[in-house]
Design a protein around this motif. Structure first.
Motif, PDB file in Angstrom:
ATOM      1  N   UNK A 125       0.834  -1.205   0.000  1.00 25.98           N
ATOM      2  CA  UNK A 125       0.000   0.000   0.000  1.00 25.98           C
ATOM      3  C   UNK A 125       0.868   1.254   0.000  1.00 25.98           C
ATOM      4  N   UNK A 126       1.829   1.296   0.905  1.00 26.85           N
ATOM      5  CA  UNK A 126       2.704   2.461   1.045  1.00 26.85           C
ATOM      6  C   UNK A 126       4.093   2.131   0.518  1.00 26.85           C
ATOM      7  N   UNK A 127       4.714   3.074  -0.173  1.00 26.46           N
ATOM      8  CA  UNK A 127       6.117   2.835  -0.567  1.00 26.46           C
ATOM      9  C   UNK A 127       6.991   2.667   0.674  1.00 26.46           C
ATOM     10  N   UNK A 128       7.983   1.789   0.584  1.00 26.42           N
ATOM     11  CA  UNK A 128       8.826   1.490   1.742  1.00 26.42           C
ATOM     12  C   UNK A 128       9.585   2.712   2.244  1.00 26.42           C
ATOM     13  N   UNK A 137      12.602  -0.580  10.027  1.00 23.41           N
ATOM     14  CA  UNK A 137      13.463  -1.714  10.366  1.00 23.41           C
ATOM     15  C   UNK A 137      12.684  -3.028  10.332  1.00 23.41           C
ATOM     16  N   UNK A 138      11.415  -2.980  10.723  1.00 16.72           N
ATOM     17  CA  UNK A 138      10.567  -4.179  10.725  1.00 16.72           C
ATOM     18  C   UNK A 138      10.332  -4.678   9.301  1.00 16.72           C
ATOM     19  N   UNK A 139      10.305  -3.763   8.341  1.00 12.37           N
ATOM     20  CA  UNK A 139      10.034  -4.170   6.962  1.00 12.37           C
ATOM     21  C   UNK A 139      11.091  -5.125   6.413  1.00 12.37           C
ATOM     22  N   UNK A 140      12.258  -5.135   7.014  1.00 16.15           N
ATOM     23  CA  UNK A 140      13.329  -6.015   6.542  1.00 16.15           C
ATOM     24  C   UNK A 140      13.072  -7.484   6.836  1.00 16.15           C
ATOM     25  N   UNK A 142       9.857  -8.844   6.783  1.00 16.38           N
ATOM     26  CA  UNK A 142       8.524  -9.152   6.267  1.00 16.38           C
ATOM     27  C   UNK A 142       8.695  -9.851   4.918  1.00 16.38           C
ATOM     28  N   UNK A 143       8.436 -11.160   4.855  1.00 15.42           N
ATOM     29  CA  UNK A 143       8.651 -11.886   3.598  1.00 15.42           C
ATOM     30  C   UNK A 143       7.814 -11.361   2.431  1.00 15.42           C
ATOM     31  N   UNK A 144       6.633 -10.838   2.718  1.00 16.14           N
ATOM     32  CA  UNK A 144       5.778 -10.326   1.639  1.00 16.14           C
ATOM     33  C   UNK A 144       6.462  -9.189   0.889  1.00 16.14           C
ATOM     34  N   UNK A 145       7.308  -8.434   1.569  1.00 16.74           N
ATOM     35  CA  UNK A 145       8.051  -7.354   0.915  1.00 16.74           C
ATOM     36  C   UNK A 145       8.874  -7.888  -0.251  1.00 16.74           C
ATOM     37  N   UNK A 146       9.558  -8.971  -0.036  1.00 16.75           N
ATOM     38  CA  UNK A 146      10.443  -9.528  -1.055  1.00 16.75           C
ATOM     39  C   UNK A 146       9.657 -10.224  -2.160  1.00 16.75           C
ATOM     40  N   UNK A 147       8.551 -10.858  -1.786  1.00 16.27           N
ATOM     41  CA  UNK A 147       7.738 -11.516  -2.810  1.00 16.27           C
ATOM     42  C   UNK A 147       7.035 -10.493  -3.694  1.00 16.27           C
ATOM     43  N   UNK A 148       6.611  -9.397  -3.120  1.00 17.16           N
ATOM     44  CA  UNK A 148       5.980  -8.342  -3.914  1.00 17.16           C
ATOM     45  C   UNK A 148       6.978  -7.792  -4.938  1.00 17.16           C
ATOM     46  N   UNK A 149       8.250  -7.675  -4.550  1.00 12.18           N
ATOM     47  CA  UNK A 149       9.269  -7.256  -5.523  1.00 12.18           C
ATOM     48  C   UNK A 149       9.409  -8.271  -6.651  1.00 12.18           C
ATOM     49  N   UNK A 160      14.488  -9.806 -14.542  1.00 11.65           N
ATOM     50  CA  UNK A 160      14.961 -11.179 -14.389  1.00 11.65           C
ATOM     51  C   UNK A 160      15.774 -11.371 -13.122  1.00 11.65           C
ATOM     52  N   UNK A 161      16.680 -12.363 -13.155  1.00 11.47           N
ATOM     53  CA  UNK A 161      17.446 -12.761 -11.974  1.00 11.47           C
ATOM     54  C   UNK A 161      18.275 -11.619 -11.406  1.00 11.47           C
ATOM     55  N   UNK A 162      18.811 -10.778 -12.268  1.00 17.02           N
ATOM     56  CA  UNK A 162      19.678  -9.699 -11.785  1.00 17.02           C
ATOM     57  C   UNK A 162      18.927  -8.703 -10.908  1.00 17.02           C
ATOM     58  N   UNK A 163      17.620  -8.595 -11.094  1.00 14.63           N
ATOM     59  CA  UNK A 163      16.843  -7.648 -10.303  1.00 14.63           C
ATOM     60  C   UNK A 163      16.240  -8.219  -9.043  1.00 14.63           C
ATOM     61  N   UNK A 164      16.190  -9.547  -8.933  1.00 15.59           N
ATOM     62  CA  UNK A 164      15.483 -10.143  -7.791  1.00 15.59           C
ATOM     63  C   UNK A 164      16.326 -11.126  -6.994  1.00 15.59           C
ATOM     64  N   UNK A 165      17.605 -11.238  -7.245  1.00 16.65           N
ATOM     65  CA  UNK A 165      18.428 -12.223  -6.536  1.00 16.65           C
ATOM     66  C   UNK A 165      18.441 -11.967  -5.037  1.00 16.65           C
ATOM     67  N   UNK A 166      18.461 -10.696  -4.621  1.00 17.32           N
ATOM     68  CA  UNK A 166      18.475 -10.377  -3.191  1.00 17.32           C
ATOM     69  C   UNK A 166      17.160 -10.794  -2.528  1.00 17.32           C
ATOM     70  N   UNK A 167      16.057 -10.645  -3.245  1.00 23.04           N
ATOM     71  CA  UNK A 167      14.752 -11.049  -2.706  1.00 23.04           C
ATOM     72  C   UNK A 167      14.702 -12.555  -2.473  1.00 23.04           C
ATOM     73  N   UNK A 168      15.270 -13.332  -3.397  1.00 25.73           N
ATOM     74  CA  UNK A 168      15.345 -14.776  -3.223  1.00 25.73           C
ATOM     75  C   UNK A 168      16.200 -15.128  -2.003  1.00 25.73           C
ATOM     76  N   UNK A 169      17.307 -14.446  -1.860  1.00 27.60           N
ATOM     77  CA  UNK A 169      18.207 -14.691  -0.731  1.00 27.60           C
ATOM     78  C   UNK A 169      17.496 -14.409   0.595  1.00 27.60           C
ATOM     79  N   UNK A 170      16.817 -13.283   0.688  1.00 33.46           N
ATOM     80  CA  UNK A 170      16.132 -12.922   1.935  1.00 33.46           C
ATOM     81  C   UNK A 170      14.972 -13.873   2.239  1.00 33.46           C
TER      82      UNK A 170
END
Length: 193
Positions: A125-128, A137-140, A142-149, A160-170
């Motif tokens: 709803x709100x930009x991070x 700090x809590x947003x870090x 929240x798994x939904x944050x990374x899946x939404x990305x 592709x992978x270059x834009x979302x690799x950190x989200x997969x890691x988290x």
């Protein structure tokens, strides 16, 4: 919406199933058996992961058909990201189920922690960058944050992978944390030899 829906329902089903075992007393048979906490959690998790995968296919399929939104890039990132996110959701449900003593408290924890954080602190709803400092700090965690990305990348950006690799890691790290905390709590409950 995929991130919110797929975070709430699999974790809610898993938590209620785990608490129901406690309420009926059937979990005592598991504690007295030779099954380890890891085996119990993996067995329960796999069963509810299959249900979550079915739900994800239905939700993503209906969303694509109804809103006529197509994928911009390779669907592998979305499929793998969805699988890891569903594992996180089921592991969170197991964690809540292990900690709760009755179904009402499990539902309230999932509603409070799961729904509110995935809705308000994930960037849905709100930009991070608009979330004030202590809550940012809590947003870090929240798994939904990374899946939404990951879903935004799959349906809008297409990096592709270059834009979302950190989200997969988290997502992977958070899933392992949920599982290990659940395992430690459950192993303390088991009857020793």
């Amino acid at each position: 919406m995929y991130g919110v829906i797929l975070w709430i329902f699999p974790s809610l089903l898993t938590a209620i199933a785990m608490v129901r075992e406690k309420e009926k007393g059937t979990i005592l048979q598991v504690y007295a058996s030779s099954i380890s906490a890891t085996e119990l959690l993996l067995g329960k998790g796999m069963a509810y992961l299959l249900i979550a995968i079915t739900e994800a296919l239905i939700v993503i399929g209906l969303g694509t058909i109804i809103f006529q939104v197509g994928l911009v890039n390779n669907p592998i990132t979305l499929l793998l990201g969805t699988l890891i996110f569903l594992i996180d959701s089921v592991m969170f449900g197991l964690l809540v189920g292990v900690r709760s003593n009755n179904q009402n408290s499990a539902v309230q924890i999932i509603s409070l922690v799961g729904f509110i954080t995935s809705l308000l602190l994930s960037g849905f709803i709100y930009p991070l960058n608009n979330i004030p400092f202590p809550l940012s700090l809590v947003t870090n965690v929240v798994p939904a944050r990374y899946y939404i990305n990951i879903t935004r990348d799959a349906f809008l950006r297409g990096t592709g992978w270059s834009g979302v690799w950190f989200d997969f890691l988290m997502l992977t790290i958070l899933g392992l944390v949920f599982f290990n905390v659940s395992r430690r709590i459950l192993s303390k409950m088991q009857i020793s030899d």
